[in-house]
Design a protein around this motif. Structure first.
Motif, PDB file in Angstrom:
ATOM      1  N   GLY A 121     -10.960  -4.797  -6.818  1.00 34.48           N
ATOM      2  CA  GLY A 121     -12.269  -5.377  -7.136  1.00 34.48           C
ATOM      3  C   GLY A 121     -12.220  -6.255  -8.384  1.00 34.48           C
ATOM      4  O   GLY A 121     -13.042  -7.151  -8.564  1.00 34.48           O
ATOM      5  N   GLN A 122     -11.247  -5.992  -9.249  1.00 37.26           N
ATOM      6  CA  GLN A 122     -11.081  -6.792 -10.470  1.00 37.26           C
ATOM      7  C   GLN A 122     -10.161  -7.989 -10.218  1.00 37.26           C
ATOM      8  O   GLN A 122      -9.741  -8.643 -11.163  1.00 37.26           O
ATOM      9  N   GLY A 123      -9.794  -8.180  -8.965  1.00 36.75           N
ATOM     10  CA  GLY A 123      -8.964  -9.339  -8.625  1.00 36.75           C
ATOM     11  C   GLY A 123      -7.463  -9.093  -8.687  1.00 36.75           C
ATOM     12  O   GLY A 123      -6.674 -10.026  -8.606  1.00 36.75           O
ATOM     13  N   HIS A 124      -7.052  -7.827  -8.818  1.00 36.08           N
ATOM     14  CA  HIS A 124      -5.619  -7.524  -8.860  1.00 36.08           C
ATOM     15  C   HIS A 124      -5.080  -7.217  -7.460  1.00 36.08           C
ATOM     16  O   HIS A 124      -5.840  -7.021  -6.516  1.00 36.08           O
ATOM     17  N   THR A 125      -3.754  -7.154  -7.389  1.00 35.79           N
ATOM     18  CA  THR A 125      -3.106  -6.875  -6.108  1.00 35.79           C
ATOM     19  C   THR A 125      -2.167  -5.672  -6.256  1.00 35.79           C
ATOM     20  O   THR A 125      -0.945  -5.820  -6.276  1.00 35.79           O
ATOM     21  N   PRO A 126      -2.753  -4.476  -6.410  1.00 42.13           N
ATOM     22  CA  PRO A 126      -1.924  -3.305  -6.716  1.00 42.13           C
ATOM     23  C   PRO A 126      -1.029  -2.840  -5.566  1.00 42.13           C
ATOM     24  O   PRO A 126      -1.358  -3.041  -4.396  1.00 42.13           O
ATOM     25  N   LEU A 127       0.067  -2.220  -5.957  1.00 45.78           N
ATOM     26  CA  LEU A 127       0.949  -1.538  -5.005  1.00 45.78           C
ATOM     27  C   LEU A 127       1.004  -0.071  -5.430  1.00 45.78           C
ATOM     28  O   LEU A 127       1.234   0.230  -6.607  1.00 45.78           O
ATOM     29  N   LEU A 128       0.760   0.824  -4.483  1.00 46.04           N
ATOM     30  CA  LEU A 128       0.870   2.258  -4.794  1.00 46.04           C
ATOM     31  C   LEU A 128       2.286   2.720  -4.488  1.00 46.04           C
ATOM     32  O   LEU A 128       2.846   2.342  -3.457  1.00 46.04           O
ATOM     33  N   VAL A 129       2.857   3.527  -5.369  1.00 48.67           N
ATOM     34  CA  VAL A 129       4.215   4.016  -5.159  1.00 48.67           C
ATOM     35  C   VAL A 129       4.198   5.545  -5.113  1.00 48.67           C
ATOM     36  O   VAL A 129       3.707   6.200  -6.041  1.00 48.67           O
ATOM     37  N   ALA A 130       4.722   6.075  -4.020  1.00 56.30           N
ATOM     38  CA  ALA A 130       4.656   7.519  -3.772  1.00 56.30           C
ATOM     39  C   ALA A 130       5.860   8.241  -4.374  1.00 56.30           C
ATOM     40  O   ALA A 130       6.922   8.308  -3.760  1.00 56.30           O
ATOM     41  N   CYS A 131       5.697   8.779  -5.558  1.00 53.88           N
ATOM     42  CA  CYS A 131       6.792   9.533  -6.183  1.00 53.88           C
ATOM     43  C   CYS A 131       6.524  11.025  -6.212  1.00 53.88           C
ATOM     44  O   CYS A 131       7.259  11.774  -6.848  1.00 53.88           O
ATOM     45  N   ASP A 132       5.436  11.457  -5.561  1.00 56.13           N
ATOM     46  CA  ASP A 132       5.237  12.896  -5.409  1.00 56.13           C
ATOM     47  C   ASP A 132       5.968  13.311  -4.146  1.00 56.13           C
ATOM     48  O   ASP A 132       5.428  13.232  -3.047  1.00 56.13           O
ATOM     49  N   LEU A 133       7.212  13.709  -4.322  1.00 53.44           N
ATOM     50  CA  LEU A 133       8.025  14.059  -3.160  1.00 53.44           C
ATOM     51  C   LEU A 133       8.135  15.571  -3.026  1.00 53.44           C
ATOM     52  O   LEU A 133       8.872  16.092  -2.214  1.00 53.44           O
ATOM     53  N   GLN A 134       7.351  16.273  -3.865  1.00 53.71           N
ATOM     54  CA  GLN A 134       7.419  17.722  -3.905  1.00 53.71           C
ATOM     55  C   GLN A 134       6.428  18.355  -2.931  1.00 53.71           C
ATOM     56  O   GLN A 134       6.752  19.222  -2.161  1.00 53.71           O
ATOM     57  N   ARG A 135       5.209  17.878  -3.027  1.00 44.19           N
ATOM     58  CA  ARG A 135       4.142  18.516  -2.251  1.00 44.19           C
ATOM     59  C   ARG A 135       4.204  17.993  -0.814  1.00 44.19           C
ATOM     60  O   ARG A 135       4.237  16.786  -0.591  1.00 44.19           O
ATOM     61  N   PRO A 136       4.227  18.920   0.166  1.00 45.63           N
ATOM     62  CA  PRO A 136       4.250  18.455   1.546  1.00 45.63           C
ATOM     63  C   PRO A 136       3.020  17.581   1.774  1.00 45.63           C
ATOM     64  O   PRO A 136       1.946  17.873   1.248  1.00 45.63           O
ATOM     65  N   ASN A 137       3.179  16.510   2.471  1.00 41.40           N
ATOM     66  CA  ASN A 137       2.053  15.632   2.821  1.00 41.40           C
ATOM     67  C   ASN A 137       1.561  14.719   1.706  1.00 41.40           C
ATOM     68  O   ASN A 137       0.647  13.934   1.929  1.00 41.40           O
ATOM     69  N   ALA A 138       2.118  14.830   0.502  1.00 41.08           N
ATOM     70  CA  ALA A 138       1.610  13.980  -0.579  1.00 41.08           C
ATOM     71  C   ALA A 138       1.829  12.497  -0.250  1.00 41.08           C
ATOM     72  O   ALA A 138       0.955  11.661  -0.517  1.00 41.08           O
ATOM     73  N   VAL A 139       2.990  12.193   0.358  1.00 43.07           N
ATOM     74  CA  VAL A 139       3.284  10.799   0.696  1.00 43.07           C
ATOM     75  C   VAL A 139       2.295  10.299   1.755  1.00 43.07           C
ATOM     76  O   VAL A 139       1.696   9.229   1.615  1.00 43.07           O
ATOM     77  N   THR A 140       2.100  11.123   2.778  1.00 42.66           N
ATOM     78  CA  THR A 140       1.151  10.746   3.835  1.00 42.66           C
ATOM     79  C   THR A 140      -0.255  10.583   3.258  1.00 42.66           C
ATOM     80  O   THR A 140      -0.972   9.641   3.587  1.00 42.66           O
ATOM     81  N   GLN A 141      -0.620  11.496   2.364  1.00 46.67           N
ATOM     82  CA  GLN A 141      -1.962  11.424   1.756  1.00 46.67           C
ATOM     83  C   GLN A 141      -2.122  10.123   0.969  1.00 46.67           C
ATOM     84  O   GLN A 141      -3.172   9.475   1.030  1.00 46.67           O
TER      85      GLN A 141
END
Ligand code: GDP
Length: 298
Positions: free
Chosen positions: A126-146
């Protein structure tokens, strides 16, 4: 939010109304009641002590104001001191001069990091940025999918380790995420990291390693406002183990007593940047100390 604290403070201050001059004894009695209200709201003791001392000192030395009666003056002082312990001015997020900026999220499991990643991404868009989310929670099952699900809802891309390669190394994923952001020209990288139910050394080391590897412009400590005084202990542990540059309070829509919100800034010395108040991506805003103080004072 903060209903009990708010009611208590309102009624304490209400008792002053109608009084002409306030004696030192009136001020001491009021300060005592404010102290009890703050302690019951689970505000950390050193924060309460400093707050009360400041309010008393200012109230006793208050100049006679033409515009405000004594009760209004005390209310004004309490309000100003609440704003001060909440951080004073709103602090804007730090971004790098040369993109991509890196924002790392850290905190206990269940604090709301993954949800926050989606909220922050949407807000940044909304502020005009182009974010990329990076999934580094590899511990909790489903965290990447979430994270992939919230990314999709927020309309942003998610970088995640390829499935089938075992658990993967979160430090490596973080570094590759930043590379991917450069390649695909995202101007901000939001790194979601693993949390545990309690503070533990391995989690701290992992977060510290990710921090060292990607040198974030902001490390945001995400904390559930509902955990009260425990928030202060957790914040202290993260501050020593990983270090952070700002705080995000989550679950302010719940029946939080106020302790976390009112203590965390003073105890850690780091500002509260954002607040989350619900499960939806829109339930999120920049943190404004003055607005929060007004809400607390009802
Ligand atoms: P993480 O383990 O730190 O990544 O935490 P999650 O993002 O998975 O959040 C844990 C739970 O808290 C989920 O059920 C979220 O829907 C919920 N949650 C997150 N933020 C908020 C909030 O601001 N308010 C409320 N009521 N629930 C929240």
């Amino acid at each position: 939010m903060f209903n009990t604290l708010s009611d208590r403070l309102t009624s304490v201050l209400q008792n002053l109304r109608g009084k002409g001059r306030l004696s030192d004894a009136d001020i001491d009695a009021t300060a005592r009641e404010i102290r009890v209200a703050l302690l019951e709201a689970d505000v950390a003791l050193p924060v309460v002590r400093a707050f009360i001392a400041k309010v008393k000192e200012r109230a006793k030395g208050a100049e006679v104001s033409q515009a405000l009666n004594p009760a209004q003056q005390v209310i004004k002082i309490v309000n100003e001191e609440l704003v001060a312990i909440l951080g004073g001015e709103t602090r804007r997020i730090n971004l790098a001069k040369n993109p991509p900026s890196v924002i790392m999220l850290a905190g206990l499991q269940g604090a709301g990091k993954t949800t926050l990643a989606g909220k922050l991404a949407k807000w940044l868009r909304g502020q005009g940025h182009t974010p990329l989310l990076v999934a580094c929670d590899l511990q909790r099952p489903n965290a990447v999918t979430q994270l992939q699900v919230v990314g999709e809802r927020a309309g942003v891309s998610v970088f995640a380790p390829e499935p089938g390669n075992g658990v993967g190394d979160p430090v490596d994923v973080a570094k590759r995420g930043v590379e991917e952001a450069k390649r695909a020209q995202h101007d901000i990288v939001v790194v979601d990291t693993a949390g545990r139910l309690g503070v533990d050394e391995e989690m701290m080391r992992q977060a510290a390693d990710i921090r060292a590897a990607v040198n974030p412009d902001e490390v945001l400590f995400v904390v559930d406002a509902m955990i009260g005084q425990d928030a202060v202990n957790t914040a202290t542990a993260f501050s020593e183990g990983v270090g952070f540059t700002g705080v995000v309070l989550t679950k302010l829509d719940g029946d939080a007593r106020g302790g976390a919100a009112l203590s965390v800034r003073e105890v850690t010395g780091q500002p509260i940047l954002f607040a989350s108040n619900g499960e939806k991506l829109e339930d999120f805003d920049v943190f404004h100390p003055d607005r929060m103080a007004s809400r607390i004072l009802g």
